[in-house]
Design an enzyme around this catalytic site. Structure first.
Site, PDB file in Angstrom:
ATOM      1  N   ARG A  38      26.644 -26.721  -7.935  1.00 21.75           N
ATOM      2  CA  ARG A  38      26.302 -28.210  -7.490  1.00 21.75           C
ATOM      3  C   ARG A  38      27.481 -28.701  -6.574  1.00 21.75           C
ATOM      4  O   ARG A  38      27.547 -29.715  -6.530  1.00 21.75           O
ATOM      5  CB  ARG A  38      25.925 -28.788  -8.706  1.00 21.75           C
ATOM      6  N   ARG A  42      25.437 -34.685  -5.980  1.00 23.20           N
ATOM      7  CA  ARG A  42      25.634 -36.165  -5.740  1.00 23.20           C
ATOM      8  C   ARG A  42      27.017 -36.821  -5.934  1.00 23.20           C
ATOM      9  O   ARG A  42      26.903 -37.912  -5.640  1.00 23.20           O
ATOM     10  CB  ARG A  42      24.609 -36.546  -7.006  1.00 23.20           C
ATOM     11  N   ARG A  51      20.334 -37.566   1.283  1.00 29.75           N
ATOM     12  CA  ARG A  51      19.018 -37.449   0.323  1.00 29.75           C
ATOM     13  C   ARG A  51      18.380 -38.621   0.108  1.00 29.75           C
ATOM     14  O   ARG A  51      17.171 -38.805  -0.147  1.00 29.75           O
ATOM     15  CB  ARG A  51      19.470 -36.898  -0.949  1.00 29.75           C
ATOM     16  N   ASP A  87      16.174 -25.199  -4.613  1.00 25.41           N
ATOM     17  CA  ASP A  87      16.353 -25.361  -6.110  1.00 25.41           C
ATOM     18  C   ASP A  87      15.099 -24.354  -6.606  1.00 25.41           C
ATOM     19  O   ASP A  87      14.300 -24.096  -5.969  1.00 25.41           O
ATOM     20  CB  ASP A  87      15.998 -26.817  -6.492  1.00 25.41           C
ATOM     21  N   TYR A  99      10.693 -25.766 -18.668  1.00 30.22           N
ATOM     22  CA  TYR A  99      10.033 -26.996 -18.278  1.00 30.22           C
ATOM     23  C   TYR A  99       8.447 -27.034 -17.833  1.00 30.22           C
ATOM     24  O   TYR A  99       7.908 -28.026 -18.014  1.00 30.22           O
ATOM     25  CB  TYR A  99      10.764 -27.331 -16.791  1.00 30.22           C
TER      26      TYR A  99
END
Length: 319
Positions: A38, A42, A51, A87, A99
């Protein structure tokens, strides 16, 4: 030149930083290479700004945006690898088996695990379908060519880099030894074998592959023999124990606790030094034991990267 429907540059520029690839392939390195899961994320204000311009899937479909996000960490830090921004959520949209069944995030993965217990045959069929898609997806990434030209922007020359592929099993800790061996491990092995075979068949370059199965302490020996050059480790595994259990022919990657980057910079340096002494500076790629958290200070990420380079060079001189 065209391969598999993709246009591949006939000539790549000379590779300037191959330390990561050499470590992944078990070769001698002058220092320990380092990257962060990562790292295009963020915690960087420029990432958040970029983004904010469009939604996630539109970003994933934009080569220009993906390039920008990929390079942002390298403009800040002397990292030894870049993550091509994308991703697993794109295969399929809204990610893979856990998921798909849960319908979103979960602390227990109870619905997904219930499916394994109640519908084992259907679970195997779904995992087989996903394995087929993942193999094509990974081979397609290699065919597309992740090595790029020299980037002169923002005052920093970014060296072009060749590829490695990392496969995540993010929920190994929810499975336990029996379900991991029955459901996850066969797909992990199949992906490595089939990707390598297909790259050979399609006259594409062989690339080192990394397997990262979070919380799979019970399966280190199996992971070391699953066909990957590198085994990634989370922060709950002792470096010396991992070395003993995986053998001398595997490169290890990891495994500083991401929360360690909340510590003062001096403490980060001490923790990195201890980690390097545990793993040794060879056949090793430094990383965190999981991804960077959004509220980690970028300066502390820089302190982590610098400490790896400094202390590993010192270890190499002393050995």
């Amino acid at each position: 030149m065209e391969k598999n429907g993709s246009i591949v540059p006939a000539e790549f520029p000379e590779l300037k930083n191959e330390t990561f690839l050499r470590a992944a392939q078990g070769e001698q390195t002058e220092y320990t290479p380092v990257w962060c899961m990562r790292q295009a994320g963020r915690y960087l204000p420029e990432f958040r700004e970029t983004r904010a311009a469009q939604d996630f899937f539109a970003t994933c479909r934009s080569p220009e945006m993906c390039c920008e996000l990929t390079l942002q960490p390298l403009w800040r830090f002397p990292l030894d690898a870049a993550i091509i921004f994308s991703d697993i959520l794109v295969v399929p949209q809204w990610t893979l088996m856990s998921y798909m069944i849960e319908g979103g995030g979960s602390n227990t993965m109870a619905k997904a695990k219930a499916w394994l217990y109640r519908h084992p045959e259907a679970s195997h069929r779904l995992l087989t379908l996903l394995t087929d898609v993942i193999v094509d997806y990974l081979v397609g990434q290699v065919a597309a060519g992740a090595q790029g030209g020299t980037e002169e922007g923002r005052g920093l020359k970014v060296a072009p880099m060749l590829q490695a592929l990392q496969l995540f099993e993010s929920h190994a800790g929810h499975l336990g030894p029996e379900q991991f061996a029955e459901f996850a491990l066969p797909s992990i092995r199949s992906i490595a074998k089939r990707v390598k075979n297909k790259l050979l068949e399609d006259a594409l370059p062989a690339v080192p592959m990394i397997i990262f199965a979070k919380d799979a302490h019970y399966a280190l020996e199996d992971l070391a023999q699953s066909g990957y050059e590198v085994v990634g480790l989370d922060w709950t595994i002792c470096p010396q124990d991992a070395r003993q259990r995986t053998g001398k022919d595997i490169t290890l990657q990891g495994n500083l606790d991401p929360c360690a980057l909340y510590a003062p910079k001096e403490k980060i340096g001490e923790l990195v030094k201890k980690m390097l002494e545990g793993f040794g500076s060879q056949r090793y790629i430094a990383n965190l034991g999981h991804g960077l958290y959004p509220d980690i200070c970028p300066e502390h990420v820089g302190a982590f990267v610098d400490a790896v380079h400094i202390h590993s060079r010192h270890l190499n001189k002393c050995s």
